[in-house]
Design an enzyme around this catalytic site. Structure first.
Site, mmCIF file in Angstrom:
data_model
loop_
_atom_site.group_PDB
_atom_site.id
_atom_site.type_symbol
_atom_site.label_atom_id
_atom_site.label_comp_id
_atom_site.label_asym_id
_atom_site.label_seq_id
_atom_site.Cartn_x
_atom_site.Cartn_y
_atom_site.Cartn_z
ATOM 1 N N ILE A 112 -13.561 3.772 -5.823
ATOM 2 C CA ILE A 112 -14.989 3.718 -5.485
ATOM 3 C C ILE A 112 -15.199 4.275 -4.080
ATOM 4 O O ILE A 112 -15.943 5.221 -3.872
ATOM 5 C CB ILE A 112 -15.535 2.282 -5.560
ATOM 6 C CG1 ILE A 112 -15.367 1.704 -6.957
ATOM 7 C CG2 ILE A 112 -17.008 2.248 -5.146
ATOM 8 C CD1 ILE A 112 -15.705 0.225 -7.060
ATOM 9 N N ASP A 166 -10.189 1.990 -3.818
ATOM 10 C CA ASP A 166 -9.958 3.409 -3.576
ATOM 11 C C ASP A 166 -10.837 4.284 -4.451
ATOM 12 O O ASP A 166 -11.450 5.252 -3.983
ATOM 13 C CB ASP A 166 -8.486 3.756 -3.846
ATOM 14 C CG ASP A 166 -7.612 3.595 -2.617
ATOM 15 O OD1 ASP A 166 -8.137 3.743 -1.489
ATOM 16 O OD2 ASP A 166 -6.409 3.331 -2.773
ATOM 17 N N ASP A 169 0.811 -1.205 0.000
ATOM 18 C CA ASP A 169 0.000 0.000 0.000
ATOM 19 C C ASP A 169 0.855 1.270 0.000
ATOM 20 O O ASP A 169 1.804 1.400 0.784
ATOM 21 C CB ASP A 169 -0.910 -0.002 1.243
ATOM 22 C CG ASP A 169 -1.810 1.202 1.321
ATOM 23 O OD1 ASP A 169 -2.669 1.353 0.440
ATOM 24 O OD2 ASP A 169 -1.639 2.012 2.257
ATOM 25 N N ALA A 170 0.511 2.206 -0.870
ATOM 26 C CA ALA A 170 1.046 3.574 -0.882
ATOM 27 C C ALA A 170 2.537 3.638 -0.565
ATOM 28 O O ALA A 170 2.957 4.280 0.397
ATOM 29 C CB ALA A 170 0.248 4.438 0.098
ATOM 30 N N ASN A 193 -13.458 6.035 -2.025
ATOM 31 C CA ASN A 193 -13.063 7.394 -1.688
ATOM 32 C C ASN A 193 -13.928 8.446 -2.381
ATOM 33 O O ASN A 193 -13.653 9.644 -2.263
ATOM 34 C CB ASN A 193 -11.585 7.617 -2.027
ATOM 35 C CG ASN A 193 -10.676 6.983 -0.989
ATOM 36 O OD1 ASN A 193 -11.040 6.871 0.179
ATOM 37 N ND2 ASN A 193 -9.503 6.538 -1.413
ATOM 38 N N GLU A 241 1.676 -0.059 -4.862
ATOM 39 C CA GLU A 241 0.780 1.052 -5.164
ATOM 40 C C GLU A 241 1.606 2.319 -5.036
ATOM 41 O O GLU A 241 2.053 2.675 -3.950
ATOM 42 C CB GLU A 241 -0.411 1.108 -4.207
ATOM 43 C CG GLU A 241 -1.368 2.244 -4.565
ATOM 44 C CD GLU A 241 -2.206 2.743 -3.408
ATOM 45 O OE1 GLU A 241 -3.164 3.496 -3.659
ATOM 46 O OE2 GLU A 241 -1.899 2.416 -2.245
ATOM 47 N N PHE A 276 -4.066 4.791 -15.915
ATOM 48 C CA PHE A 276 -4.980 4.037 -16.770
ATOM 49 C C PHE A 276 -6.410 4.231 -16.276
ATOM 50 O O PHE A 276 -7.320 4.526 -17.060
ATOM 51 C CB PHE A 276 -4.623 2.554 -16.781
ATOM 52 C CG PHE A 276 -5.573 1.716 -17.603
ATOM 53 C CD1 PHE A 276 -5.314 1.475 -18.943
ATOM 54 C CD2 PHE A 276 -6.739 1.200 -17.057
ATOM 55 C CE1 PHE A 276 -6.200 0.725 -19.721
ATOM 56 C CE2 PHE A 276 -7.629 0.450 -17.817
ATOM 57 C CZ PHE A 276 -7.351 0.218 -19.148
#
Length: 619
Positions: free
Chosen positions: A383, A381, A246-247, A385, A283, A310
């Site tokens: 959706i 994310d 993650d991130a 967020n 990510e 994308f």
């Protein structure tokens, strides 16, 4: 049985082991590790008393938290499970596909065992990997998973670690790989006792979610070890095939060897030891190709990374949204989507209006294959967020969803679906929490409302994350599969995934071989994939597209079949088709009809006017 208990805790002056109802002294070495060897039951509960603090704190490396993240840890032996996946040799990411799901909302039951009962659906769909959102221990009963604090434990409400092993085993026995989403850039707001043991956070500096993890300051050697050992645990003890990190842009590391590069090296070594491919997917919003460049070539060595560019490009083209970070993608239109389809990034050193600076770096398409980038029309994310957690199915028609699926699943990238996307699920996926602390729950809800108030949303329209109904509304409605248009969309996704598995051109990851034609005014797009042409009509009226070669076979259509005359193909409104373009041969285009899949080509031939097309009954 005598067992050694050990914990790294350089901060307290004294550490004692609480084992069930007994307390035992521990001794410290020069590196800050405390140890005690005592007799312990296999399922004993234990914790650590730090100085004079009570109650005992859970083990930072706890494998199980039966009473939640504030309770004692319980011993768990990962080797006790009898694996049935001995025939599983793993699966490479290249040429495969990913299905992202959240355990709590994937099924009504919301457990690992309940999810395992739905695996046959994923096998029939044709995906290669199941990607689980974070399952590590968090406070409360339900959560996205990104508030985890017990990194080594599996959330009890999902079934705990034994259920996790059963789930992975069941996936492997059905030919499905498993990717686990892990969070190493921050810890949740409740139940994080790590700062009492060791300096898990760096001095100064923060990211979006709070303090940054200590990757390069004093004592960071063991903090990095804590992260890497956790990653190896999932891959080795739980038989997981890959990790989604993650991130990673929030991992602030000032060392010459970045923690991701160090992790990649150890995972590569483990892959050799266990004899199966192991995957690391980052990510990252850095748009830096070095993330997925091999270590031998000076990169960080991640196997792949998500491509938000994308998503943003396709989302903007299909929905017309252009606010916030969608602005540049909406302005670029089909030309922007064409750029992403051939080079992975829109922001490749270009100006980013959202960031108010230039951003990214070009991908060397002669060196990096497309499969190293994950492509998706939806993810958790993009959706969750949104203010109301609405899927694109709330905005787009089933025909438009089918066009989006065609572009995604025929791209040169590794495609990913978010649970329910394959049938156009109408249930939202909203932001939900279950913080037991009233003040934390209130702060979370108010923060969510304040965040969207800045964008003009009324407070009453933003779901309360703490409302149990927000969680319940986000659960998939599996009964939708029994009726149209959902059943039809499922066939579209199933057929497209089958085509990826049977047509080498669709998994050719050489980005230099991908070309895109488009017409912004007419709203059509053609993607060249070897001998195949993916033609999409995004307009609300039929469009005629003149191809570079005469089609000889219609492999797929989202709705009504296109008509073909020479090199000209006419598509109905909001539709897509896949055509084979090869040397013409005598004979008409012949199409087979099938009760399940609808019209499909039976044999190739020279394209002729549509009135001469012969439709064959299934034989």
């Amino acid at each position: 049985m005598s067992t050694e208990f050990a914990v790294w805790a350089p901060l307290p002056e004294r550490v004692r082991l609480q084992l069930d109802d007994e307390v035992h002294p521990m001794t410290r070495d020069d590196a800050g590790w405390w140890r005690a060897t005592v007799d312990a039951r296999d399922d004993a509960d234990y914790g650590f008393l730090l100085d004079d603090t009570t109650p005992a704190r859970p083990d930072p490396r706890s494998r199980r938290q039966p009473d939640g993240v504030h309770g004692l840890s319980r011993r768990f032996d990962p080797a006790a499970h009898t694996w049935g996946d001995r025939a599983w040799t793993g699966r490479p990411l290249a040429g495969s596909s990913v299905y992202e799901l959240h355990l709590g909302t994937f099924t009504p039951g919301g457990t690992l065992d309940a999810a395992a009962a739905k695996l046959d659906h994923l096998v029939d769909l044709g995906v290669g990997f199941v990607e689980l959102l974070p399952v590590n221990g968090f406070n409360g009963t339900h959560n996205w998973g990104y508030d985890g604090v017990a990194w080594y434990a599996v959330q009890e409400t999902y079934g705990g670690p034994a259920a996790y092993q059963r789930f992975v085993d069941a996936c492997h026995q059905r030919g499905l790989g498993v990717i686990q989403d892990v969070v190493y850039n921050h810890l949740g707001p409740s139940g994080n006792y790590l700062p009492e043991f060791f300096p898990v956070f760096s001095e100064g500096g923060a990211n979006t979610w709070g303090e940054s993890v200590n990757l390069s300051g004093p004592h960071s050697d063991e903090v990095r070890r804590y992260i890497i050992d956790n990653a190896l645990m999932w891959l080795r003890d739980m038989h997981v095939d890959g990790l989604r990190l993650d991130a990673v842009h929030a991992l602030v590391d000032e060392r010459a060897t970045h923690v991701l590069e160090e992790l990649a090296a150890e995972v590569d070594a483990l892959s050799v030891a266990v004899g199966r491919p192991l995957t690391l997917i980052a990510e990252s919003d850095l748009n830096d190709p070095r993330m997925v460049t091999p270590r031998a070539s000076g990169g960080l060595g991640m196997t792949a990374q998500w491509s938000d560019d994308f998503h943003h490009s396709l989302h903007a083209v299909l929905t017309g949204e252009g606010q916030g970070y969608y602005r540049d993608f909406a302005d670029a239109g089909l030309a922007g989507l064409a750029k992403v389809l051939t080079g992975a990034f829109l922001h490749d050193g270009a100006w980013s209006s959202f960031r108010k600076r230039h951003h990214g770096r070009p991908v060397d398409t002669t060196r990096l294959p497309g499969w190293k980038f994950l492509a998706y029309l939806q993810d958790h994310d993009q959706i969750g967020n949104r203010a109301t957690g609405d899927r694109v199915s709330a905005t787009l028609s089933p025909a438009q969803l089918a066009v989006g699926a065609t572009i995604t699943l025929t791209s040169p990238f590794t495609p990913m679906l978010f649970m329910g996307e394959e049938w156009g699920a109408t249930t939202p996926w909203q932001f939900f929490t279950s913080h037991p602390e009233p003040e934390l729950g209130k702060a979370t809800a108010e923060g969510r409302i304040g965040e969207f108030a800045e964008h003009g949303w009324d407070a009453e329209e933003v779901p309360d994350p703490q409302d149990p109904g927000t969680f319940t509304r986000s659960k998939l409605d599996w009964s939708e599969l029994d009726r149209d248009p959902h059943a039809g969309l499922l066939r579209v996704h199933t057929d497209l995934l089958a085509l990826r598995r049977t047509h080498p051109d669709l998994v050719d990851a050489d980005l230099t071989r991908v070309a895109v034609d488009h017409d912004e005014a007419e709203r059509w797009l053609v993607v060249h994939r070897g001998t195949l042409r993916v033609v999409a009509n995004l307009a609300d009226t039929p469009r005629t597209v003149d191809l570079d070669a005469a089609p000889t076979e219609v492999l797929f259509a989202t709705g009504e079949l296109p008509t073909v005359e020479g090199t000209a193909v006419t598509l109905p409104a909001h539709s897509a088709t896949i055509l084979r373009a090869a040397l013409a041969t005598d004979g008409p285009v012949r199409i087979r009809t099938d009760e399940r899949t609808g019209p499909r080509v039976a044999s190739t031939g020279r394209p002729v006017p549509s009135e001469d097309v012969r439709v064959l009954d299934d034989e």
